[in-house]
Design an enzyme around this catalytic site. Structure first.
Site, PDB file in Angstrom:
ATOM      1  N   THR A  18      -7.795  13.253 -19.283  1.00  0.00           N
ATOM      2  CA  THR A  18      -7.801  12.340 -18.147  1.00  0.00           C
ATOM      3  C   THR A  18      -6.376  11.842 -17.908  1.00  0.00           C
ATOM      4  OG1 THR A  18      -8.339  10.550 -19.662  1.00  0.00           O
ATOM      5  CG2 THR A  18     -10.161  11.531 -18.477  1.00  0.00           C
ATOM      6  N   SER A 113      -7.531   1.541 -10.676  1.00  0.00           N
ATOM      7  CA  SER A 113      -7.987   2.026  -9.386  1.00  0.00           C
ATOM      8  C   SER A 113      -9.162   1.231  -8.820  1.00  0.00           C
ATOM      9  CB  SER A 113      -8.328   3.511  -9.494  1.00  0.00           C
ATOM     10  OG  SER A 113      -8.538   4.047  -8.229  1.00  0.00           O
ATOM     11  N   HIS A 114     -10.306   1.891  -8.657  1.00  0.00           N
ATOM     12  CA  HIS A 114     -11.469   1.261  -8.027  1.00  0.00           C
ATOM     13  C   HIS A 114     -12.294   0.448  -9.023  1.00  0.00           C
ATOM     14  CE1 HIS A 114     -12.306   5.124  -9.734  1.00  0.00           C
ATOM     15  NE2 HIS A 114     -13.549   4.730  -9.920  1.00  0.00           N
ATOM     16  N   LYS A 126      -1.025   4.809 -15.911  1.00  0.00           N
ATOM     17  CA  LYS A 126      -0.902   6.264 -15.858  1.00  0.00           C
ATOM     18  C   LYS A 126       0.528   6.670 -15.550  1.00  0.00           C
ATOM     19  CE  LYS A 126      -2.163   7.183 -11.089  1.00  0.00           C
ATOM     20  NZ  LYS A 126      -2.731   8.206 -10.225  1.00  0.00           N
ATOM     21  N   ASP A 277      -9.067   1.093  -1.810  1.00  0.00           N
ATOM     22  CA  ASP A 277      -9.453   0.652  -3.155  1.00  0.00           C
ATOM     23  C   ASP A 277      -8.350  -0.171  -3.827  1.00  0.00           C
ATOM     24  OD1 ASP A 277      -7.665   2.726  -3.626  1.00  0.00           O
ATOM     25  OD2 ASP A 277      -8.690   3.378  -5.452  1.00  0.00           O
ATOM     26  N   ASP A 279      -5.891   0.326  -5.881  1.00  0.00           N
ATOM     27  CA  ASP A 279      -4.494   0.772  -5.890  1.00  0.00           C
ATOM     28  C   ASP A 279      -4.082   1.486  -4.606  1.00  0.00           C
ATOM     29  OD1 ASP A 279      -6.180   2.899  -6.577  1.00  0.00           O
ATOM     30  OD2 ASP A 279      -4.606   3.945  -7.672  1.00  0.00           O
ATOM     31  N   ASP A 281      -5.158   4.217  -2.981  1.00  0.00           N
ATOM     32  CA  ASP A 281      -5.143   5.657  -2.742  1.00  0.00           C
ATOM     33  C   ASP A 281      -6.437   6.185  -2.112  1.00  0.00           C
ATOM     34  OD1 ASP A 281      -6.613   5.348  -5.049  1.00  0.00           O
ATOM     35  OD2 ASP A 281      -5.424   6.721  -6.279  1.00  0.00           O
ATOM     36  N   ARG A 282      -7.483   5.359  -2.106  1.00  0.00           N
ATOM     37  CA  ARG A 282      -8.743   5.823  -1.492  1.00  0.00           C
ATOM     38  C   ARG A 282      -8.925   5.215  -0.106  1.00  0.00           C
ATOM     39  NH1 ARG A 282     -13.503   6.170  -5.932  1.00  0.00           N
ATOM     40  NH2 ARG A 282     -12.273   7.148  -7.568  1.00  0.00           N
ATOM     41  N   THR A 344     -12.150  18.213 -10.042  1.00  0.00           N
ATOM     42  CA  THR A 344     -11.985  16.811  -9.665  1.00  0.00           C
ATOM     43  C   THR A 344     -10.676  16.258 -10.220  1.00  0.00           C
ATOM     44  OG1 THR A 344     -14.357  16.452  -9.572  1.00  0.00           O
ATOM     45  CG2 THR A 344     -12.997  14.527 -10.032  1.00  0.00           C
ATOM     46  N   GLU A 363     -10.977  14.686  -1.633  1.00  0.00           N
ATOM     47  CA  GLU A 363     -12.069  14.618  -2.594  1.00  0.00           C
ATOM     48  C   GLU A 363     -13.211  13.802  -1.997  1.00  0.00           C
ATOM     49  OE1 GLU A 363     -11.047  14.518  -6.974  1.00  0.00           O
ATOM     50  OE2 GLU A 363      -9.756  12.962  -6.167  1.00  0.00           O
ATOM     51  N   GLU A 364     -14.427  14.115  -2.460  1.00  0.00           N
ATOM     52  CA  GLU A 364     -15.605  13.408  -1.966  1.00  0.00           C
ATOM     53  C   GLU A 364     -15.577  11.925  -2.338  1.00  0.00           C
ATOM     54  OE1 GLU A 364     -17.745  12.049  -4.357  1.00  0.00           O
ATOM     55  OE2 GLU A 364     -16.342  12.881  -5.827  1.00  0.00           O
ATOM     56  N   SER A 365     -14.758  11.564  -3.327  1.00  0.00           N
ATOM     57  CA  SER A 365     -14.711  10.183  -3.791  1.00  0.00           C
ATOM     58  C   SER A 365     -13.796   9.310  -2.937  1.00  0.00           C
ATOM     59  CB  SER A 365     -14.251  10.158  -5.240  1.00  0.00           C
ATOM     60  OG  SER A 365     -13.023  10.866  -5.374  1.00  0.00           O
ATOM     61  N   LYS A 376      -3.356  10.810  -3.443  1.00  0.00           N
ATOM     62  CA  LYS A 376      -4.151  10.526  -2.263  1.00  0.00           C
ATOM     63  C   LYS A 376      -3.636   9.228  -1.655  1.00  0.00           C
ATOM     64  CE  LYS A 376      -7.927   8.957  -5.279  1.00  0.00           C
ATOM     65  NZ  LYS A 376      -7.748   9.523  -6.621  1.00  0.00           N
ATOM     66  N   ARG A 496     -22.549  11.824 -12.603  1.00  0.00           N
ATOM     67  CA  ARG A 496     -22.439  11.961 -11.155  1.00  0.00           C
ATOM     68  C   ARG A 496     -23.214  13.202 -10.714  1.00  0.00           C
ATOM     69  NH1 ARG A 496     -18.885   7.989 -10.327  1.00  0.00           N
ATOM     70  NH2 ARG A 496     -16.825   7.963 -11.305  1.00  0.00           N
TER      71      ARG A 496
HETATM   72  C1  VG1 Z   1     -13.176   9.545 -10.065  1.00  0.00           C
HETATM   73  C2  VG1 Z   1     -13.456  10.407  -8.852  1.00  0.00           C
HETATM   74  C3  VG1 Z   1     -12.381  11.463  -8.705  1.00  0.00           C
HETATM   75  C4  VG1 Z   1     -11.011  10.774  -8.632  1.00  0.00           C
HETATM   76  C5  VG1 Z   1     -10.824   9.872  -9.834  1.00  0.00           C
HETATM   77  C6  VG1 Z   1      -9.556   9.065  -9.748  1.00  0.00           C
HETATM   78  O1  VG1 Z   1     -13.196  10.336 -11.223  1.00  0.00           O
HETATM   79  O2  VG1 Z   1     -14.729  11.011  -8.951  1.00  0.00           O
HETATM   80  O3  VG1 Z   1     -12.639  12.213  -7.550  1.00  0.00           O
HETATM   81  O4  VG1 Z   1      -9.999  11.728  -8.593  1.00  0.00           O
HETATM   82  O5  VG1 Z   1     -11.906   8.947  -9.927  1.00  0.00           O
HETATM   83  O6  VG1 Z   1      -9.522   8.304  -8.555  1.00  0.00           O
HETATM   84  P1  VG1 Z   1     -14.464  10.455 -12.193  1.00  0.00           P
HETATM   85  O7  VG1 Z   1     -14.000  11.278 -13.340  1.00  0.00           O
HETATM   86  O8  VG1 Z   1     -14.864   9.055 -12.562  1.00  0.00           O
HETATM   87  O9  VG1 Z   1     -15.539  11.102 -11.390  1.00  0.00           O
HETATM   88  V1  VG1 Z   1      -8.788   6.775  -8.482  1.00  0.00           V
HETATM   89  O10 VG1 Z   1      -8.911   6.176  -6.977  1.00  0.00           O
HETATM   90  O11 VG1 Z   1      -9.384   6.137  -9.837  1.00  0.00           O
HETATM   91  O12 VG1 Z   1      -7.120   7.118  -8.848  1.00  0.00           O
HETATM   92 CO    CO Z   2      -7.542   4.602  -6.618  1.00  0.00          CO
END
Ligand code: VG1
Ligand code: CO
Length: 543
Positions: A18, A113-114, A126, A277, A279, A281-282, A344, A363-365, A376, A496
């Site tokens: 990760t 992030s989120h 990171k 979100d 940070d 990026d979403r 992913t 990405e779908e997220s 992103k 998921r």
């Molecule tokens: C999630 C999302 C993935 C994204 C990752 C980091 O990962 O599904 O699409 O790239 O978060 O996004 P996971 O392994 O929990 O499914 V962010 O906005 O945390 O930098």
């Molecule tokens: Co983020």
């Protein structure tokens, strides 16, 4: 000033593979913990002597303290310069841009992030490499290895420095350069989008609601939409970053951005709604009365990007993560450009972007971005949407309806089962993996499996293989289910389940999404024995 060498012990419990480290804030606050991870990162890079780094975070609880620690460590380790956002703030895409703009060797981004923030919530660190993107697996693996054997870190015993004033400050032999977190990012956006057309759009009475979710995009969005583009004051809400995101969950999806969703579905909805979100990026995009899935958003952006000046020459290719729907592949096919399917995580797009194989990724997220940075970028996606709306002079709903009529519609939803005991989640995945080869030809809830596999990716640029990136079930009639375990959670496991169903040209494109996916969802629950492994069939979050 002489650097201090402080004994420490290895870090336990990091997930290999990760990007960075995400943990409960209190874990990060243990004496020496953050220090040990940062030193492991520096060591894995071969040290930081003479290097330039970018450092910033999303403003969550412990951001300010962590930045002071990192600055002293960078100085103690012999770095020559650290570029840091004023008051320690930088959105992830802005940090990516600053690394590239300044030719820095890399950067540390402080965010989970989120994930929620606060002393009882989550924190993260990171490392991004010189291209501005998340470290690839070779680097994250080296950092992970180092966390297992590290026994000391190096720092400089100096008082905290003031990050509220722009300018340069000496810290030992290192220069700390405090920069405006917004200015360079805004200048980059201005090179990509038609700001005059956007100002004219707002001037014509077009209305926007941007929800910064009390996180880092607030100052960026206010400067951009209200100050530069003339959107009325109040268009950007929840715009002051709070250490605990006001107790919220800064994940821009219909569940966590419910306030925005409710507004957009009401009679008083503005023309366009968006959220970002923690940070930055979403992105979530909502039209009046219509939520746009991130998979559809990627496809619409790819099909219309040429309407914005930065993409007027057209796209080279489009990449999507495997669980993302195939909607963007259909656009690429029509445009006659390449499409890529990656695991992913944004790091997999980096090599394709660097070599110029793709222009837009998603990405779908709720992550979308382009070759302008190597992350992103939430506000970028919102600006591209607005630029398209300004050119097409249609509503979001009209654009989507037109898109589906041209390409067909990929109904898509992600069902998350959160805080599942790790043993149960692993057992479910192991069992499914073990039975994959027996599934084709079998029917579940009246639906026949046509193909089943475990997704493995061979990076066409660096030749590395990433195996076990999700289990895929393909059903008769164009349906698909993907199962994978989250790599970003901090409590138990999150399963998921990504569901999609293609409705070709001419089919009904205005069904309820969950209804359109019901049969695939039911078949997947039966096939995987959800009641046995999870004790339930209802997910916690459906996006
Ligand atoms: C999630 C999302 C993935 C994204 C990752 C980091 O990962 O599904 O699409 O790239 O978060 O996004 P996971 O392994 O929990 O499914 V962010 O906005 O945390 O930098
Ligand atoms: Co983020």
């Amino acid at each position: 000033m002489t650097p201090q060498i402080v004994p420490t012990k290895p870090i336990e419990g990091q997930k290999p593979g990760t990007s960075g480290l995400r943990k409960k804030t209190r874990i990060f606050m243990q004496p020496g913990y953050l220090e040990t991870y940062v030193q492991a990162t520096f060591d894995a890079l071969g040290g930081v002597v003479g290097k330039t780094l970018v450092v910033g975070g999303d403003g969550r609880f412990f951001n300010a303290e962590a930045i002071q620690t990192i600055l002293k460590m960078a100085a103690g380790n012999g770095a020559s310069r650290v570029i840091v956002g004023q008051n320690g703030l930088l959105s992830t895409p802005a940090a990516s841009h600053l690394i590239r703009l300044n030719g820095a060797d890399g950067g540390l981004i402080l965010s989970a992030s989120h994930n929620p923030g606060g002393i009882d919530a989550d924190f993260g660190v990171k490392y991004n490499i010189a291209n501005g993107g998340p470290a690839p697996e070779a680097v994250t693996d080296a950092i992970f290895q180092r966390t297992l054997e590290i026994d000391a870190y190096v720092t400089l015993g100096t008082p905290d420095i003031d990050l509220s004033q722009l300018g340069e400050i000496a810290l030992g032999g290192m220069v700390v350069q405090v920069v405006d977190p917004v200015a360079d990012y805004l200048a980059l956006m201005e090179t990509l989008f038609d700001f005059d057309a956007l100002r004219a759009l707002f001037g014509s009475g077009f209305t926007l609601r941007f929800d910064a979710m009390h996180a880092v995009t607030g100052p960026y969005a206010k400067a951009l939409f209200e100050d530069r583009l003339g959107a009325p004051a109040g268009s950007v809400v929840n715009a002051v970053p709070q250490p605990d995101f006001a107790g919220g969950h800064p994940d821009p999806n219909p569940v966590w951005a419910k306030e925005l969703m409710d507004l957009m579905m009401s009679d008083s909805a503005p023309d366009f709604g968006a959220a970002s979100d923690g940070d930055g990026d979403r992105n979530m995009v909502v039209g009046r009365g219509l939520y746009v899935t991130p998979s559809d958003s990627l496809a619409v952006l790819a099909a219309n990007a040429h309407l914005a000046p930065g993409y007027a020459k057209g796209l080279v290719g489009v990449a999507r993560s495997m669980p993302t729907s195939e909607a963007s592949d259909r656009v690429a096919a029509k445009l006659g450009i390449k499409s890529y399917e990656t695991p992913t995580g944004w790091k997999f797009f980096g090599t394709l972007l660097d070599i110029g194989h793709v222009t837009i990724c998603g990405e779908e997220s709720a992550g979308t971005g382009s070759d302008h940075v190597r992350e992103k970028d939430g506000l970028w996606a919102v600006l591209l949407w607005l630029n398209i709306l300004a050119e097409r002079r249609q509503s979001v709903a009209e654009i989507l309806t037109d898109h589906w009529a041209t390409f067909g519609r990929d109904y898509f939803s992600r069902h998350d089962f959160e805080a599942v005991p790790s043993d149960a989640a692993n057992a479910l995945m192991d069992k499914l993996q073990g039975t994959l080869s027996t599934l084709p030809g079998q029917s579940f809830n009246g639906l026949t499996v046509t193909r089943a596999d475990s997704f493995s990716y061979l990076d066409p640029v660096d030749g590395t293989t990433s195996a076990n990136q999700g289990l895929r079930l393909f059903f008769e009639g164009g349906g698909r289910a993907v199962l994978r375990l989250s790599g970003t959670g901090t409590e138990g496991a999150t399963l998921r389940v990504y569901l999609s169903q293609y409705a070709p040209k001419g089919a009904d494109h205005h069904r309820d999404t969950q209804e359109a996916l019901r049969q695939i969802s039911d078949a997947t629950a039966t096939l995987c024995d959800f009641p046995d492994f999870l004790g339930r069939t209802t997910p916690d979050v459906m996006t």
